[in-house]
Scaffold this motif. Sequence first.
Motif, short mmCIF file in Angstrom:
data_model
loop_
_atom_site.label_atom_id
_atom_site.label_comp_id
_atom_site.label_asym_id
_atom_site.label_seq_id
_atom_site.Cartn_x
_atom_site.Cartn_y
_atom_site.Cartn_z
N VAL A 51 0.86 -1.19 0.00
CA VAL A 51 0.00 0.00 0.00
C VAL A 51 0.89 1.24 0.00
O VAL A 51 1.56 1.54 0.98
CB VAL A 51 -0.94 0.03 1.23
N LYS A 52 0.90 1.91 -1.12
CA LYS A 52 1.80 3.06 -1.25
C LYS A 52 1.18 4.33 -0.66
O LYS A 52 1.87 5.23 -0.23
CB LYS A 52 2.16 3.27 -2.71
N TRP A 53 -0.14 4.42 -0.71
CA TRP A 53 -0.75 5.69 -0.29
C TRP A 53 -2.19 5.48 0.11
O TRP A 53 -2.85 4.56 -0.38
CB TRP A 53 -0.65 6.69 -1.45
N MET A 54 -2.69 6.28 0.99
CA MET A 54 -4.12 6.21 1.33
C MET A 54 -4.63 7.59 1.70
O MET A 54 -3.83 8.47 2.06
CB MET A 54 -4.37 5.19 2.45
N ASN A 55 -5.93 7.77 1.61
CA ASN A 55 -6.52 9.05 2.01
C ASN A 55 -7.36 8.84 3.27
O ASN A 55 -7.31 7.77 3.90
CB ASN A 55 -7.33 9.66 0.86
N SER A 56 -8.15 9.83 3.63
CA SER A 56 -8.92 9.74 4.88
C SER A 56 -9.94 8.59 4.82
O SER A 56 -10.27 8.00 5.84
CB SER A 56 -9.63 11.06 5.18
N LEU A 57 -10.41 8.27 3.61
CA LEU A 57 -11.36 7.16 3.47
C LEU A 57 -10.66 5.82 3.72
O LEU A 57 -11.23 4.91 4.33
CB LEU A 57 -12.01 7.18 2.08
N GLY A 58 -9.42 5.73 3.28
CA GLY A 58 -8.62 4.52 3.54
C GLY A 58 -8.33 4.38 5.03
O GLY A 58 -8.44 3.29 5.60
N LEU A 59 -7.98 5.50 5.67
CA LEU A 59 -7.73 5.48 7.12
C LEU A 59 -9.01 5.06 7.85
O LEU A 59 -8.98 4.28 8.80
CB LEU A 59 -7.29 6.86 7.61
N GLY A 60 -10.14 5.59 7.38
CA GLY A 60 -11.44 5.25 7.97
C GLY A 60 -11.73 3.76 7.84
O GLY A 60 -12.25 3.13 8.76
N ALA A 61 -11.35 3.18 6.68
CA ALA A 61 -11.57 1.74 6.47
C ALA A 61 -10.74 0.92 7.45
O ALA A 61 -11.20 -0.10 7.97
CB ALA A 61 -11.23 1.37 5.03
N LEU A 62 -9.52 1.37 7.71
CA LEU A 62 -8.67 0.66 8.68
C LEU A 62 -9.28 0.73 10.08
O LEU A 62 -9.35 -0.27 10.79
CB LEU A 62 -7.26 1.28 8.73
N ILE A 63 -9.71 1.92 10.47
CA ILE A 63 -10.30 2.08 11.80
C ILE A 63 -11.56 1.22 11.94
O ILE A 63 -11.78 0.57 12.96
CB ILE A 63 -10.63 3.57 12.07
N SER A 64 -12.34 1.22 10.88
CA SER A 64 -13.56 0.43 10.88
C SER A 64 -13.23 -1.06 11.06
O SER A 64 -13.89 -1.77 11.83
CB SER A 64 -14.26 0.68 9.53
N ALA A 65 -12.18 -1.54 10.37
CA ALA A 65 -11.77 -2.95 10.50
C ALA A 65 -11.31 -3.23 11.93
O ALA A 65 -11.67 -4.25 12.52
CB ALA A 65 -10.64 -3.25 9.51
#
Lengths: 112, 145
Positions: A51-65
């Motif tokens: 995973v080279k890059w993520m935005n706030s939606l990607g961070l949100g997906a991690l938190i959700s997991a």
Amino acid sequence: MRVQDELRGDIVIIKLKGDMMGEPDTAAFREKIRELLEKGMVKIILDLSGVKWMNSLGLGALISAFTSVKNHNGDMVITNVTKKVESLFMITQLIKVFKHYDTVDEAIAALE
Amino acid sequence: MKQKTESNNLKELTIQSKTSYLNKVRAFISDEAKKFGFSDDEVSKITLAVDEACTNIIKHAYKNASNYPIHLRLKARNNTFEIMIEDQGMPFEPDAIKMPDMKEHIKSYKRGGFGMYLMKSLMDKVEYKIQPGRKNRVILTKYLQ
């Protein structure tokens, strides 16, 4: 985004490849977490080397997991975080929340 | 999608309010930031901040409706790289949106609320100009050291 998983005993290693920039990127990841939790697999290692890059939606997906795994009395740790993604974890202070390890072996040892 | 270059280092891009067009925005901003002389790390940060601003517009100002314009105007002069982003969606009061206490925010495992925090953390300056019923404007600025 590609999602691959590998079983090591009762631990699942999920390897993500691609950018995590919200839907549809994160849909396969979210579905994989749901599927594992349904099967009672609650010890999860997220390998973020691809995973080279993520935005706030990607961070949100991690938190959700993390929330979902925690709610199933499980544990999720992160490994192989790239420098750029690590800088995002620092900015958002998620670095203090996610248990992270340099290698998959260290992550396995932590979950065993 | 419309892109045009004007004099005085002014460049513009207009997209429709669809997340599938954000890759065009990222490519546009990252090319220009690179040309301006920012390091790869700074280019990534600027690009992410602009991506977050556009995502906020799609989600909040246009409520995920996909046929509305988002207009970007880039001004790159001296050591200043300034991106103005305009929409005609729902107005909001930027001061009413409190920056989350990230430690508490994360402890409660809330998944949203990172967008504005990231923009402010990644850029040197973030300004809002809201004209209710007309347009919303956010100006993101990064200085080349």
